[in-house]
Scaffold this motif. Structure first.
Motif, mmCIF file in Angstrom:
data_model
loop_
_atom_site.group_PDB
_atom_site.id
_atom_site.type_symbol
_atom_site.label_atom_id
_atom_site.label_comp_id
_atom_site.label_asym_id
_atom_site.label_seq_id
_atom_site.Cartn_x
_atom_site.Cartn_y
_atom_site.Cartn_z
ATOM 1 N N ILE A 33 0.839 -1.203 0.000
ATOM 2 C CA ILE A 33 0.000 0.000 0.000
ATOM 3 C C ILE A 33 0.871 1.248 0.000
ATOM 4 O O ILE A 33 0.623 2.206 -0.750
ATOM 5 C CB ILE A 33 -0.925 -0.008 1.232
ATOM 6 N N ARG A 34 1.900 1.238 0.822
ATOM 7 C CA ARG A 34 2.804 2.391 0.906
ATOM 8 C C ARG A 34 3.494 2.649 -0.431
ATOM 9 O O ARG A 34 3.684 3.812 -0.833
ATOM 10 C CB ARG A 34 3.839 2.146 1.996
ATOM 11 N N ASP A 35 3.839 1.574 -1.137
ATOM 12 C CA ASP A 35 4.527 1.708 -2.419
ATOM 13 C C ASP A 35 3.562 1.842 -3.597
ATOM 14 O O ASP A 35 3.978 1.760 -4.755
ATOM 15 C CB ASP A 35 5.440 0.499 -2.648
ATOM 16 N N LYS A 36 2.266 2.009 -3.284
ATOM 17 C CA LYS A 36 1.221 2.195 -4.296
ATOM 18 C C LYS A 36 1.146 1.021 -5.276
ATOM 19 O O LYS A 36 0.954 1.194 -6.494
ATOM 20 C CB LYS A 36 1.421 3.515 -5.046
ATOM 21 N N LYS A 37 1.313 -0.189 -4.753
ATOM 22 C CA LYS A 37 1.199 -1.389 -5.567
ATOM 23 C C LYS A 37 -0.164 -2.064 -5.419
ATOM 24 O O LYS A 37 -0.409 -3.104 -6.032
ATOM 25 C CB LYS A 37 2.303 -2.380 -5.188
ATOM 26 N N VAL A 38 -1.026 -1.449 -4.594
ATOM 27 C CA VAL A 38 -2.381 -1.970 -4.398
ATOM 28 C C VAL A 38 -3.352 -1.059 -5.128
ATOM 29 O O VAL A 38 -3.342 0.164 -4.924
ATOM 30 C CB VAL A 38 -2.738 -2.044 -2.905
ATOM 31 N N ARG A 39 -4.177 -1.627 -6.000
ATOM 32 C CA ARG A 39 -5.156 -0.850 -6.772
ATOM 33 C C ARG A 39 -6.555 -1.125 -6.222
ATOM 34 O O ARG A 39 -6.942 -2.287 -6.046
ATOM 35 C CB ARG A 39 -5.093 -1.214 -8.249
ATOM 36 N N LYS A 40 -7.278 -0.048 -5.962
ATOM 37 C CA LYS A 40 -8.624 -0.177 -5.400
ATOM 38 C C LYS A 40 -9.623 0.509 -6.321
ATOM 39 O O LYS A 40 -9.493 1.703 -6.616
ATOM 40 C CB LYS A 40 -8.696 0.455 -4.007
ATOM 41 N N LEU A 41 -10.608 -0.242 -6.771
ATOM 42 C CA LEU A 41 -11.702 0.299 -7.568
ATOM 43 C C LEU A 41 -12.967 0.321 -6.713
ATOM 44 O O LEU A 41 -13.256 -0.644 -6.001
ATOM 45 C CB LEU A 41 -11.934 -0.528 -8.825
ATOM 46 N N TYR A 42 -13.700 1.412 -6.803
ATOM 47 C CA TYR A 42 -14.941 1.571 -6.037
ATOM 48 C C TYR A 42 -16.104 1.810 -6.987
ATOM 49 O O TYR A 42 -15.930 2.362 -8.089
ATOM 50 C CB TYR A 42 -14.840 2.762 -5.089
ATOM 51 N N LEU A 43 -17.292 1.410 -6.555
ATOM 52 C CA LEU A 43 -18.542 1.809 -7.195
ATOM 53 C C LEU A 43 -19.246 2.780 -6.249
ATOM 54 O O LEU A 43 -19.360 2.506 -5.047
ATOM 55 C CB LEU A 43 -19.447 0.608 -7.463
ATOM 56 N N ALA A 44 -19.663 3.906 -6.796
ATOM 57 C CA ALA A 44 -20.362 4.905 -5.982
ATOM 58 C C ALA A 44 -21.708 5.224 -6.613
ATOM 59 O O ALA A 44 -21.799 5.397 -7.836
ATOM 60 C CB ALA A 44 -19.519 6.170 -5.852
#
Length: 503
Positions: A295-306
């Motif tokens: 997460i710190r290295d921005k290797k985790v991608r998160k997609l949201y539905l709003a």
């Protein structure tokens, strides 16, 4: 003086209604002064927490519904108190009625077992206090923290007495510690823990509750079970890993039980209680550390539905958030830009001094499509609040790539764009207020120069007053997909609540 009320007023004890849990009498009957002044404590999750079997046999018999006098001649005997306290049925399962917040701050006047001391100081039944400890609702510090400005003269006098250097010098437990170190709070995990005279206790008598824990088929919410982690489709209305006063009613606890694991699952990241969707829970501390690094290295991608009340163009939205860790999270409405509608980088409308120290928040709206507004039946089923948005014919489902991960970021940014999330009683209320009275937001595009800092502070206070309360269950937000290592590990949640068939 046994108790010291440092914040808030004393509220009469209202016992929750639920069925009883068993507890051994051995904990309550051990000698008060066992192993004086030395104990071990921890602030992490209690691995021995488990949902005890419901019984109908260990209820406290109603004998006297009045609180006894605190004079020494009328002290309760907490080892034979069946005729002392009103009938109640413990904390679990969750009571149907809500209780008002109540937090008690105590300075221990006489050393003893923490459970017995709280019972005597606050006139609470020992089984109830044992449950509070199990919930993680009791904290201690070796030395009392500084009282707030609202403290009475008597409370300040007690603080000065118990923190006098001559007094602290006599306490072996604080030797070698700075005052700040000695004032650090830790969670009490055992009713047998000894607390010496002068110790500070904070008791959350009415912890925040999460009744939805008992309505969920937790096994069906498990997306994946791997060697070192579990992926959960988190339901709305429940915390991921627990709150300050309740580690019992959490996703981590109930997912652990659903999988029959002997070691509790640990949180690796957070999403709001009112948000549903993908959450990664660690089986080991090693994976926790690894995932935090990703997460710190921005290797985790998160997609949201709003699900929003108004449409938004696609592109990257940028705001700056005030660096104060309390809700509501305030952001600058001026410093936002939709890249897709600019031919070149937008020019900042505020000076650099204004945003100094504020946190940058960025998200990308990948697409936005028009959908029917959720029916009343669906909103009722998921306890989605009607926040008074003027038009409720159509809503808009947005797919979001979260580029930075600040608390309440999507909710605050969308509300600032006049597209608040459906059911978001906190941020939609402010969006409606700003639409009705443009310029109310001191950080908005109509921001004005204030003649004094006092005038600015007043404007900020008036703006915060426009926000509503935190949603109780669900809002139009789902952590739709989470992936890391360039998609090598990728998981999706089920359909969001607003796509469900009419209830």
């Amino acid at each position: 003086m046994a108790s010291m009320l440092l914040a808030g007023g004393y509220r009469s004890f209202a016992a929750p209604a639920a069925r009883a849990l068993g507890i051994t009498r051995e904990v309550l009957n051990k000698h008060r002064n066992k192993h004086a002044a030395i104990w071990h404590c921890r602030s992490s999750y209690n691995s021995n927490t488990a949902l005890a079997a419901e019984t109908e046999t260990s209820r406290i018999v109603a004998g006297n519904t009045t609180v006894a006098s605190s004079s020494s001649s009328n002290r309760h005997s907490y080892r034979s108190q069946e005729s002392t306290f009103p009938k109640y049925d413990r904390l679990l399962p969750c009571p149907s009625q809500k209780t008002t917040p109540r937090i008690e701050h105590l300075v221990v006047s006489k050393g003893g077992l923490v459970l017995e001391y709280i019972c005597e100081a606050l006139d609470l039944p020992p089984l109830f206090v044992a449950d509070l400890i199990r919930f993680g609702a009791v904290y201690y510090a070796l030395v009392c923290p500084q009282p707030p400005p609202t403290a009475t003269e008597e409370e300040i006098r007690i603080f000065r007495r118990v923190t006098d250097p001559l007094v602290l010098r006599k306490r072996d437990s604080v030797k070698g510690k700075t005052l700040r170190e000695a004032q650090k709070t830790f969670r009490v995990t055992n009713g047998d823990q000894f607390v010496e005279e002068g110790t500070y206790l904070r008791v959350h008598v009415h912890p925040k509750r999460f009744p939805r824990c008992y309505e969920i088929d937790w096994r069906s919410r498990i997306i994946a079970v791997e060697e070192s982690y579990v992926v959960l489709d988190k339901p709305a209305g429940i915390s991921v890993g627990g709150t300050t006063d309740n580690i019992e009613e959490s996703c981590a606890t109930f997912a652990t039980r659903a999988l029959g694991l002997t070691t509790p699952l640990m949180t690796t990241h957070q999403i709001d209680n009112c948000t549903e969707g993908c959450v990664v829970l660690a089986k080991t501390k090693e994976f926790c550390s690894i995932f935090h690094g990703k997460i710190r290295d921005k290797k985790v991608r998160k997609l949201y539905l709003a699900l929003t009340a108004s449409p938004l163009p696609t592109g990257i939205i940028t705001h700056y958030m005030r660096p104060i860790r309390m809700a509501p999270r305030l952001i600058s409405e001026v410093l936002w830009a939709l890249n897709s509608i600019f031919t070149q980088s937008p020019v900042s409308l505020l000076s650099a001094d204004f945003i100094k120290g504020w946190h940058r928040c960025q998200l990308e709206v990948i697409d936005c499509r028009k959908v029917p507004w959720p029916t009343t039946n669906i909103q009722d089923k998921y306890c989605v609040e009607d926040c008074g948005w003027p038009s409720q014919d159509y809503a808009y489902e947005c797919t979001i790539n979260l580029l930075t991960g600040k608390t309440h970021q999507i909710r605050a940014q969308f509300a600032a764009c006049k597209a608040p999330l459906i059911g978001d009683s906190m941020y939609m209320a402010a969006a409606i207020a700003e639409m009705t009275n443009p310029g109310l937001n001191p950080f908005g595009k109509y921001n004005k120069d204030f003649s004094s800092e006092c005038e600015r502070e007043t404007a900020v206070i008036n703006w915060i007053a426009q926000y509503g309360k935190e949603p109780s269950v669900a809002i139009g937000l789902q952590a739709y997909q989470i992936s890391w290592d360039d998609g090598e590990h990728s998981y999706k949640a089920g359909s969001p609540w607003w796509r469900c068939a009419t209830a």
